[in-house]
Design a protein around this motif. Structure first.
Motif, short mmCIF file in Angstrom:
data_model
loop_
_atom_site.label_atom_id
_atom_site.label_comp_id
_atom_site.label_asym_id
_atom_site.label_seq_id
_atom_site.Cartn_x
_atom_site.Cartn_y
_atom_site.Cartn_z
N ALA A 136 0.40 -9.11 -13.46
CA ALA A 136 0.32 -7.93 -12.59
C ALA A 136 1.44 -6.95 -12.89
O ALA A 136 1.22 -5.74 -12.92
CB ALA A 136 0.36 -8.36 -11.12
N ARG A 178 -3.17 3.89 -9.35
CA ARG A 178 -4.62 3.93 -9.25
C ARG A 178 -5.23 2.53 -9.25
O ARG A 178 -6.12 2.24 -8.46
CB ARG A 178 -5.20 4.77 -10.39
CG ARG A 178 -4.79 6.24 -10.29
CD ARG A 178 -5.29 7.04 -11.47
NE ARG A 178 -4.80 6.59 -12.76
CZ ARG A 178 -3.60 6.87 -13.27
NH1 ARG A 178 -2.77 7.61 -12.60
NH2 ARG A 178 -3.24 6.43 -14.45
N VAL A 179 -4.80 1.67 -10.14
CA VAL A 179 -5.34 0.32 -10.24
C VAL A 179 -4.51 -0.58 -9.33
O VAL A 179 -3.32 -0.76 -9.56
CB VAL A 179 -5.29 -0.18 -11.71
CG1 VAL A 179 -5.86 -1.59 -11.81
CG2 VAL A 179 -6.05 0.78 -12.61
N ARG A 180 -5.14 -1.13 -8.29
CA ARG A 180 -4.38 -1.83 -7.26
C ARG A 180 -4.79 -3.29 -7.02
O ARG A 180 -4.70 -3.76 -5.90
CB ARG A 180 -4.53 -1.08 -5.93
CG ARG A 180 -3.97 0.32 -6.00
CD ARG A 180 -4.12 1.02 -4.68
NE ARG A 180 -3.52 2.34 -4.73
CZ ARG A 180 -3.10 3.01 -3.70
NH1 ARG A 180 -3.22 2.50 -2.49
NH2 ARG A 180 -2.56 4.20 -3.83
N PRO A 181 -5.15 -4.03 -8.02
CA PRO A 181 -5.54 -5.42 -7.73
C PRO A 181 -4.34 -6.37 -7.68
O PRO A 181 -4.50 -7.56 -7.56
CB PRO A 181 -6.44 -5.77 -8.91
CG PRO A 181 -5.84 -5.00 -10.05
CD PRO A 181 -5.38 -3.68 -9.41
N HIS A 182 -3.17 -5.83 -7.78
CA HIS A 182 -1.96 -6.64 -7.87
C HIS A 182 -1.69 -7.39 -6.57
O HIS A 182 -1.91 -6.88 -5.49
CB HIS A 182 -0.75 -5.75 -8.20
CG HIS A 182 -1.03 -4.78 -9.29
ND1 HIS A 182 -1.26 -3.45 -9.04
CD2 HIS A 182 -1.15 -4.94 -10.61
CE1 HIS A 182 -1.48 -2.84 -10.20
NE2 HIS A 182 -1.42 -3.72 -11.15
N ARG A 183 -1.17 -8.58 -6.72
CA ARG A 183 -0.80 -9.38 -5.55
C ARG A 183 0.66 -9.80 -5.69
O ARG A 183 1.11 -10.14 -6.78
CB ARG A 183 -1.67 -10.63 -5.45
CG ARG A 183 -3.13 -10.36 -5.24
CD ARG A 183 -3.42 -9.85 -3.83
NE ARG A 183 -4.83 -9.58 -3.65
CZ ARG A 183 -5.36 -8.36 -3.69
NH1 ARG A 183 -4.62 -7.32 -3.91
NH2 ARG A 183 -6.64 -8.18 -3.51
N ASP A 224 0.83 -1.21 0.00
CA ASP A 224 0.00 0.00 0.00
C ASP A 224 0.87 1.26 0.00
O ASP A 224 0.56 2.23 -0.69
CB ASP A 224 -0.94 0.02 1.21
CG ASP A 224 -2.06 -1.01 1.08
OD1 ASP A 224 -2.45 -1.35 -0.06
OD2 ASP A 224 -2.53 -1.47 2.13
N TYR A 248 2.11 1.72 -3.51
CA TYR A 248 1.05 2.27 -4.36
C TYR A 248 0.84 3.76 -4.10
O TYR A 248 0.69 4.54 -5.03
CB TYR A 248 -0.27 1.54 -4.11
CG TYR A 248 -0.34 0.13 -4.65
CD1 TYR A 248 0.34 -0.26 -5.80
CD2 TYR A 248 -1.12 -0.82 -4.01
CE1 TYR A 248 0.26 -1.55 -6.28
CE2 TYR A 248 -1.22 -2.12 -4.49
CZ TYR A 248 -0.53 -2.47 -5.63
OH TYR A 248 -0.63 -3.74 -6.11
#
Length: 135
Positions: free
Chosen positions: A94, A44-49, A35, A38
């Motif tokens: 990602a 802005r797009v934060r679905p990354h793992r 976090d 980011y």
């Protein structure tokens, strides 16, 4: 507080070396470092793992920084901080999406083109190595 300042000083020292090899190093907290990453780069797009790297610190750094420049960075990192307890990376899908946000001209990464990155977890902090080029 004093220990935190000592870590920051070491990160600045390491950063002077890494930037010679088109690799940046950033300091993030041990907890919630993704976090913090980011927020720092305004992603802005934060679905990354993140996933644990299947390779050692040195082998992962070789992939991230490049086969011709990784060794001095690894040696300095280990000299200053030791070997990280864990190395985390993004999976390929990602990373590809993330690089689109980081790349110039609108991205906020230190390079116009971002190639790769990794997170090295230590007791109390995390280092992020990000490689790229302005050429």
């Amino acid at each position: 507080m004093e220990a935190e300042q000592a870590v920051k000083k070491k990160v600045r020292q390491l950063g002077r070396l890494t930037m010679k090899y088109e690799t940046s190093v950033n300091l993030f907290p041990a907890e919630n470092y993704l976090d913090a990453f980011y927020d720092y780069y305004e992603i802005r797009v934060r679905p990354h793992r993140l996933v644990p790297s299947p390779d050692s610190f040195r082998d992962t750094l070789r992939e991230v920084s490049g086969y011709d420049v990784w060794e001095p960075i690894a040696e300095e990192t280990e000299s200053l901080f030791g070997t990280p307890s864990r190395v985390m990376i993004f999976d390929d899908d990602a990373l590809s999406a993330l690089k689109e946000e980081l790349n110039g001209p609108d991205g906020l990464a230190p390079f116009f083109f971002v190639f790769d990155l990794m997170f090295c977890e230590y007791e109390g902090f995390t280092l992020c190595f990000l490689s790229g080029s302005n050429n």
